[in-house]
Design an enzyme around this catalytic site. Structure first.
Site, PDB file in Angstrom:
ATOM      1  N   HIS A 191     -36.351 -11.980  21.317  1.00 59.77           N
ATOM      2  CA  HIS A 191     -36.000 -13.885  20.358  1.00 59.77           C
ATOM      3  C   HIS A 191     -34.463 -13.843  20.471  1.00 59.77           C
ATOM      4  O   HIS A 191     -34.061 -14.690  20.611  1.00 59.77           O
ATOM      5  CB  HIS A 191     -36.560 -13.982  18.696  1.00 59.77           C
ATOM      6  CG  HIS A 191     -37.916 -13.263  18.553  1.00 59.77           C
ATOM      7  ND1 HIS A 191     -38.786 -13.895  19.317  1.00 59.77           N
ATOM      8  CD2 HIS A 191     -37.974 -11.773  18.313  1.00 59.77           C
ATOM      9  CE1 HIS A 191     -40.027 -13.459  18.989  1.00 59.77           C
ATOM     10  NE2 HIS A 191     -39.926 -11.753  18.024  1.00 59.77           N
TER      11      HIS A 191
HETATM   12  O1  RIB Z   1     -39.208 -14.918  14.407  1.00 56.97           O
HETATM   13  C1  RIB Z   1     -38.160 -14.085  15.106  1.00 56.97           C
HETATM   14  C2  RIB Z   1     -37.048 -13.582  14.444  1.00 56.97           C
HETATM   15  O2  RIB Z   1     -37.153 -13.134  13.252  1.00 56.97           O
HETATM   16  C3  RIB Z   1     -35.902 -12.864  15.216  1.00 56.97           C
HETATM   17  O3  RIB Z   1     -34.910 -13.107  15.138  1.00 56.97           O
HETATM   18  C4  RIB Z   1     -36.442 -11.710  14.535  1.00 56.97           C
HETATM   19  O4  RIB Z   1     -34.760 -10.268  14.679  1.00 56.97           O
HETATM   20  C5  RIB Z   1     -36.557 -12.247  13.203  1.00 56.97           C
HETATM   21  O5  RIB Z   1     -35.438 -12.351  12.552  1.00 56.97           O
END
Ligand code: RIB
Ligand code: CA
Length: 318
Positions: free
Chosen positions: A238
């Protein structure tokens, strides 16, 4: 050669946060890392941030931030990242320490020092950013762009419609999205399909490099958790998706539109309401809730090419 763009990363490491830090450090002028609650406790996300910076032998200051959301109960740690927030590999306890400055004050100081140049990356709950905006309103003129890993134009992960970083501090996200600072948002709609598969993990492990070996172990853990939880076949990266466009702007497509934070919905609190209708002026007069564009919203990515670029970068560490 053009000067490297300056970036500060606010994060909650977090397997994917770790990759974002290591990737940014190779391609940008990473002026600092700030920690925030989120995937795990502030103590653990801070320790993990120090461990990642130390593992990468990065000369980058780490400042400790806020331990709780602004105005809601903490959502609790994210099982996806394990008890420590960075489970899956043997990582030495960091010898480095955080700087004396609180993350909120450090964000303000870096924005003032690098006026109109600094890219602020928020890849965890946005508590530190919201507090900085309240403490120093001139940030709106100093920060060049806020790049957000958060939200989604479609489904959520922690609720059917909300993504974790937004849901973990909804009021903070609202303050950031309504700040007037140019936003670049990559949401779960793009990041859930942009991650390391087993081949990437094998490539890192087979490199014989220490850092890549540690990352391979971390990502194997994270991939298994994502498979068990969501049936995913990749370990979604992500957070690095919020960094990539400053290194290669051909890998993610964006729509300039409005992205608003739902504060009050029974089933929709924490949703990023993104207007993808592409309303033309004639239609807009009869449609509802058309609001002024405030963000570049990621709508598509060339995920395989993006991940290849990330793995290539991670393999440059010893
Ligand atoms: O939903 C994904 C996010 O939530 C990313 O930043 C992961 O590291 C968690 O923080
Ligand atoms: Ca994160």
């Amino acid at each position: 050669m053009a000067a490297r763009q300056k970036i500060l990363i606010d994060c909650d490491p977090g397997h994917d946060d770790a990759v974002a830090i290591l990737f940014a450090a190779r391609h940008m002028d990473l002026v600092g890392v700030t920690s925030v609650h989120g995937n795990n406790s502030l103590e653990n996300t801070t320790r993990n941030a120090l461990a990642v910076v130390e593992m990468g032998k990065l000369d980058v200051p780490v400042a400790k931030g806020c331990a709780e959301p602004l105005a809601q109960e903490p959502v609790g740690i994210a099982a996806m990242h394990g008890k420590s927030g960075l489970d899956g590999a043997e990582i030495a306890e960091p010898t480095r320490r955080v700087i004396d400055t609180h993350a909120v004050d450090f964000i303000i100081a870096m924005a003032e020092q690098h006026k109109e140049e600094l890219i602020l990356a928020t890849i965890g709950p946005e508590t530190n950013i919201a507090m900085a905006l309240r403490r120093e309103p001139r940030l709106k003129n100093w920060i060049r762009e806020i790049t957000v890993m958060g939200g989604s134009t479609t489904l959520g992960n922690i609720t059917p419609v909300a993504e974790f970083n937004i849901f973990a501090d909804v009021e903070a996200a609202w303050a950031v999205y309504e700040s007037g600072i140019p936003l670049r948002m990559v949401g779960y709609n793009v990041t859930r399909q942009t991650g390391f598969d087993q081949g990437d993990i094998d490539r890192m492990r087979g490199s014989g490099k220490k850092v890549a070996g540690v990352l391979a172990d971390l990502m194997a853990f994270y991939l298994e958790k994502q498979r068990q939880g969501y049936g995913l076949t990749v370990a979604p990266m992500h957070d690095v998706c919020a960094i990539v466009p400053y290194v290669d702007d051909s890998l993610i497509d964006y729509l300039h539109t409005s992205a608003r934070i739902e504060l009050n919905g029974t089933y929709t609190r924490g949703m990023t309401v993104c207007d993808l209708r592409n309303l033309k002026s004639v239609a807009a007069t009869n449609m509802r809730n058309a609001t002024a564009p405030n963000a570049l919203v990621a709508v598509n990515a060339r995920s395989r090419a993006l991940i290849d670029r990330v793995v290539d970068t991670l393999l440059t560490y010893d």
